[in-house]
Design an enzyme around this catalytic site. Structure first.
Site, PDB file in Angstrom:
ATOM      1  N   ASP A  24      39.270  48.832  45.905  1.00  0.00           N
ATOM      2  CA  ASP A  24      38.116  48.235  46.092  1.00  0.00           C
ATOM      3  C   ASP A  24      37.156  48.778  46.638  1.00  0.00           C
ATOM      4  O   ASP A  24      37.566  50.103  47.317  1.00  0.00           O
ATOM      5  CB  ASP A  24      38.555  46.971  47.180  1.00  0.00           C
ATOM      6  CG  ASP A  24      37.790  45.963  47.283  1.00  0.00           C
ATOM      7  OD1 ASP A  24      36.735  45.733  46.364  1.00  0.00           O
ATOM      8  OD2 ASP A  24      37.592  45.078  48.155  1.00  0.00           O
ATOM      9  N   GLY A  27      31.899  48.827  43.855  1.00  0.00           N
ATOM     10  CA  GLY A  27      30.397  48.190  43.580  1.00  0.00           C
ATOM     11  C   GLY A  27      29.655  48.723  44.962  1.00  0.00           C
ATOM     12  O   GLY A  27      28.447  49.212  44.697  1.00  0.00           O
ATOM     13  N   ARG A  28      30.300  48.756  46.134  1.00  0.00           N
ATOM     14  CA  ARG A  28      29.549  49.142  47.237  1.00  0.00           C
ATOM     15  C   ARG A  28      29.166  50.836  47.079  1.00  0.00           C
ATOM     16  O   ARG A  28      28.146  51.039  47.763  1.00  0.00           O
ATOM     17  CB  ARG A  28      30.190  48.821  48.715  1.00  0.00           C
ATOM     18  CG  ARG A  28      30.007  47.389  48.842  1.00  0.00           C
ATOM     19  CD  ARG A  28      31.128  46.970  49.917  1.00  0.00           C
ATOM     20  NE  ARG A  28      32.336  46.845  49.107  1.00  0.00           N
ATOM     21  CZ  ARG A  28      33.564  46.678  49.884  1.00  0.00           C
ATOM     22  NH1 ARG A  28      33.551  46.677  51.283  1.00  0.00           N
ATOM     23  NH2 ARG A  28      34.638  46.418  49.099  1.00  0.00           N
ATOM     24  N   HIS A  41      32.389  51.815  39.120  1.00  0.00           N
ATOM     25  CA  HIS A  41      33.737  51.711  38.390  1.00  0.00           C
ATOM     26  C   HIS A  41      34.169  52.920  37.636  1.00  0.00           C
ATOM     27  O   HIS A  41      35.185  53.423  37.512  1.00  0.00           O
ATOM     28  CB  HIS A  41      33.470  50.477  37.259  1.00  0.00           C
ATOM     29  CG  HIS A  41      33.448  49.347  38.140  1.00  0.00           C
ATOM     30  ND1 HIS A  41      33.990  48.813  39.198  1.00  0.00           N
ATOM     31  CD2 HIS A  41      32.598  48.001  37.784  1.00  0.00           C
ATOM     32  CE1 HIS A  41      33.696  47.529  39.603  1.00  0.00           C
ATOM     33  NE2 HIS A  41      32.813  47.175  38.688  1.00  0.00           N
ATOM     34  N   SER A  69      41.487  41.499  38.436  1.00  0.00           N
ATOM     35  CA  SER A  69      42.267  40.296  38.932  1.00  0.00           C
ATOM     36  C   SER A  69      41.897  39.066  37.987  1.00  0.00           C
ATOM     37  O   SER A  69      40.652  39.071  37.660  1.00  0.00           O
ATOM     38  CB  SER A  69      41.949  39.784  40.361  1.00  0.00           C
ATOM     39  OG  SER A  69      40.663  39.251  40.505  1.00  0.00           O
ATOM     40  N   ASP A  71      40.934  36.536  38.996  1.00  0.00           N
ATOM     41  CA  ASP A  71      39.382  36.004  39.555  1.00  0.00           C
ATOM     42  C   ASP A  71      38.161  36.941  39.181  1.00  0.00           C
ATOM     43  O   ASP A  71      37.042  36.387  39.478  1.00  0.00           O
ATOM     44  CB  ASP A  71      39.754  35.622  40.999  1.00  0.00           C
ATOM     45  CG  ASP A  71      40.486  34.660  41.392  1.00  0.00           C
ATOM     46  OD1 ASP A  71      40.608  33.651  40.518  1.00  0.00           O
ATOM     47  OD2 ASP A  71      41.390  34.740  42.292  1.00  0.00           O
ATOM     48  N   TRP A  73      37.394  37.430  36.305  1.00  0.00           N
ATOM     49  CA  TRP A  73      36.378  36.806  35.362  1.00  0.00           C
ATOM     50  C   TRP A  73      35.046  36.048  35.907  1.00  0.00           C
ATOM     51  O   TRP A  73      34.222  35.813  35.062  1.00  0.00           O
ATOM     52  CB  TRP A  73      37.353  35.763  34.440  1.00  0.00           C
ATOM     53  CG  TRP A  73      38.297  36.377  33.689  1.00  0.00           C
ATOM     54  CD1 TRP A  73      39.853  36.296  34.047  1.00  0.00           C
ATOM     55  CD2 TRP A  73      38.386  37.383  32.746  1.00  0.00           C
ATOM     56  NE1 TRP A  73      40.551  37.065  33.236  1.00  0.00           N
ATOM     57  CE2 TRP A  73      39.815  37.779  32.224  1.00  0.00           C
ATOM     58  CE3 TRP A  73      37.338  37.885  31.878  1.00  0.00           C
ATOM     59  CZ2 TRP A  73      40.100  38.488  31.321  1.00  0.00           C
ATOM     60  CZ3 TRP A  73      37.627  38.823  30.731  1.00  0.00           C
ATOM     61  CH2 TRP A  73      39.000  39.136  30.384  1.00  0.00           C
ATOM     62  N   LEU A 135      56.623  59.342  36.987  1.00  0.00           N
ATOM     63  CA  LEU A 135      55.812  58.483  37.596  1.00  0.00           C
ATOM     64  C   LEU A 135      55.584  57.325  36.790  1.00  0.00           C
ATOM     65  O   LEU A 135      55.487  57.519  35.652  1.00  0.00           O
ATOM     66  CB  LEU A 135      54.624  59.054  37.905  1.00  0.00           C
ATOM     67  CG  LEU A 135      53.484  58.006  38.527  1.00  0.00           C
ATOM     68  CD1 LEU A 135      54.180  57.519  40.122  1.00  0.00           C
ATOM     69  CD2 LEU A 135      52.250  58.446  38.715  1.00  0.00           C
ATOM     70  N   LEU A 200      44.792  40.304  50.576  1.00  0.00           N
ATOM     71  CA  LEU A 200      45.643  40.490  49.620  1.00  0.00           C
ATOM     72  C   LEU A 200      45.055  40.376  48.133  1.00  0.00           C
ATOM     73  O   LEU A 200      45.269  40.727  47.153  1.00  0.00           O
ATOM     74  CB  LEU A 200      46.765  40.027  49.503  1.00  0.00           C
ATOM     75  CG  LEU A 200      47.823  40.375  50.875  1.00  0.00           C
ATOM     76  CD1 LEU A 200      49.111  39.561  50.692  1.00  0.00           C
ATOM     77  CD2 LEU A 200      47.943  41.795  50.844  1.00  0.00           C
ATOM     78  N   SER A 201      44.229  39.370  48.096  1.00  0.00           N
ATOM     79  CA  SER A 201      43.496  39.019  46.919  1.00  0.00           C
ATOM     80  C   SER A 201      44.474  38.662  45.715  1.00  0.00           C
ATOM     81  O   SER A 201      44.181  39.221  44.579  1.00  0.00           O
ATOM     82  CB  SER A 201      42.161  39.985  46.369  1.00  0.00           C
ATOM     83  OG  SER A 201      41.340  40.058  47.422  1.00  0.00           O
TER      84      SER A 201
HETATM   85  C1  IPE Z   1      40.564  42.733  44.446  1.00  0.00           C
HETATM   86  O1  IPE Z   1      39.021  43.336  44.665  1.00  0.00           O
HETATM   87  C2  IPE Z   1      40.859  42.870  42.920  1.00  0.00           C
HETATM   88  C3  IPE Z   1      40.655  44.391  42.394  1.00  0.00           C
HETATM   89  C4  IPE Z   1      40.509  45.397  43.278  1.00  0.00           C
HETATM   90  C5  IPE Z   1      40.932  44.569  41.057  1.00  0.00           C
HETATM   91  P1  IPE Z   1      37.878  41.858  44.976  1.00  0.00           P
HETATM   92  O2  IPE Z   1      36.840  42.621  45.199  1.00  0.00           O
HETATM   93  O3  IPE Z   1      38.145  41.235  43.542  1.00  0.00           O
HETATM   94  O4  IPE Z   1      38.295  41.063  45.998  1.00  0.00           O
HETATM   95  P2  IPE Z   1      37.616  40.027  46.930  1.00  0.00           P
HETATM   96  O5  IPE Z   1      36.818  39.003  45.832  1.00  0.00           O
HETATM   97  O6  IPE Z   1      36.733  40.690  47.925  1.00  0.00           O
HETATM   98  O7  IPE Z   1      38.877  39.263  47.695  1.00  0.00           O
HETATM   99  C1  IPE Z   2      36.901  47.014  42.822  1.00  0.00           C
HETATM  100  O1  IPE Z   2      35.935  47.157  43.244  1.00  0.00           O
HETATM  101  C2  IPE Z   2      37.087  46.880  41.529  1.00  0.00           C
HETATM  102  C3  IPE Z   2      37.341  45.765  40.778  1.00  0.00           C
HETATM  103  C4  IPE Z   2      37.323  44.355  41.214  1.00  0.00           C
HETATM  104  C5  IPE Z   2      37.135  45.478  39.408  1.00  0.00           C
HETATM  105  P1  IPE Z   2      34.777  45.892  43.416  1.00  0.00           P
HETATM  106  O2  IPE Z   2      33.999  45.943  42.271  1.00  0.00           O
HETATM  107  O3  IPE Z   2      35.332  44.963  44.083  1.00  0.00           O
HETATM  108  O4  IPE Z   2      33.491  46.689  44.667  1.00  0.00           O
HETATM  109  P2  IPE Z   2      32.906  45.957  45.713  1.00  0.00           P
HETATM  110  O5  IPE Z   2      34.080  45.432  46.539  1.00  0.00           O
HETATM  111  O6  IPE Z   2      32.043  45.184  45.213  1.00  0.00           O
HETATM  112  O7  IPE Z   2      32.176  47.265  46.555  1.00  0.00           O
HETATM  113 MG    MG Z   3      35.544  44.048  45.765  1.00  0.00          MG
END
Ligand code: IPE
Ligand code: IPE
Ligand code: MG
Length: 251
Positions: A24, A27-28, A41, A69, A71, A73, A135, A200-201
């Site tokens: 995770d 994006g940030r 990404h 995940s 979610d 989508w 691995l 845990l998402s």
């Molecule tokens: C969890 O990250 C899913 C992945 C890292 C693929 P999210 O960014 O989607 O989780 P939430 O929305 O913060 O719980």
């Molecule tokens: C995790 O990074 C990657 C995916 C969920 C695909 P994010 O895209 O959720 O990044 P943040 O949480 O917005 O920074």
């Molecule tokens: Mg995220």
């Protein structure tokens, strides 16, 4: 159970730790640099390469990465599209490197909602890396832990001769794995999440029953081999009791 091409994989094929990562913060990472989220990404893929390479030397036999995940989508179409292109590109470009490193790649989660080109890239990468024995790299795409458990329950109920006798944990574990279209793997030893959130998402809920949890503020694209080495060291300092008493104190 239908594992198709993955059927030759055995739960004991990859001794060593099972580390799972919720990758995770991409994006940030990008937003802080004034870049589009997709740049985060892309940079996250580099971090994946670094930790895949570092894993065998740290005693990791199985590495499960949460890439997308069920979610996710919900995100804007453009971001989802860019992620799908990235998966496809990664899978195609990575085969040679994975083979050189004797890494076996499998993808788990739903396949039916993925673009055809991604599905094909997955099938090909799984096939081309099937002999890897150093691995087991597992990538979760369109995955939700609750759905795996739900589907497993439905499948078990349709197959059992005696619905009044619940399956053993071992038997049910194989249903949970099959429901996510993956071969059964050992339980998660260490579950780490980058990006600062402590949740845990919906990742590997059944498999992480006794996982050690580690939450890092580091954003995923900033993860290095050292981050993983530190995580493994932290894991080894934990006292895993599994409901029993400490082995350390001898009590
Ligand atoms: C969890 O990250 C899913 C992945 C890292 C693929 P999210 O960014 O989607 O989780 P939430 O929305 O913060 O719980
Ligand atoms: C995790 O990074 C990657 C995916 C969920 C695909 P994010 O895209 O959720 O990044 P943040 O949480 O917005 O920074
Ligand atoms: Mg995220």
């Amino acid at each position: 159970m239908d594992f198709t091409m993955q059927s030759s994989l055995n739960v004991r094929d990859f001794p060593g730790l099972h580390v799972a990562c919720i990758m995770d913060g991409n994006g940030r990472w990008a937003e802080r640099r004034g870049l589009p989220r997709t740049a985060g990404h892309r940079s996250g893929v580099e971090a994946v390469r670094r930790i895949v390479e570092a894993s065998p030397g740290l005693g990791i036999g199985t590495l499960s990465l949460y890439a997308f995940s069920a979610d996710n989508w919900k995100r804007p179409e453009a971001e989802v599209g860019a992620l799908m292109v990235l998966f496809r590109t990664y899978l195609r470009a990575e085969i040679a490197r994975l083979r050189r490193g004797h890494v076996r790649l499998t993808v788990f989660g739903r396949r039916d909602r993925l673009p055809e080109a991604v599905r094909m890239a997955i099938t090909r990468a799984e096939w081309e890396t099937r002999k890897g024995n150093r691995l087991h790299l597992r990538i979760a795409v369109d995955y939700a832990g609750r759905d795996a458990i739900r589907m497993a329950a439905a499948r078990w109920a349709s197959e059992t001769k005696d619905p009044s006798a619940p399956p053993s944990r071992e038997v049910f574990a194989s249903y949970v794995a099959a429901a996510a279209h993956c071969p059964e793997t050992p339980p998660v030893d260490l579950l780490m999440r980058t990006g600062g959130e402590q949740r845990l998402s919906d990742f590997l809920l059944w498999e992480s029953a006794y996982a050690e949890l580690l939450f890092l503020n580091t954003l995923w694209p900033d993860v290095t081999a050292q981050t993983l080495a530190d995580a493994v060291e932290a894991f080894h300092s934990r006292d895993r009791r599994f409901g029993g008493l400490s082995r350390r104190t001898g009590t």
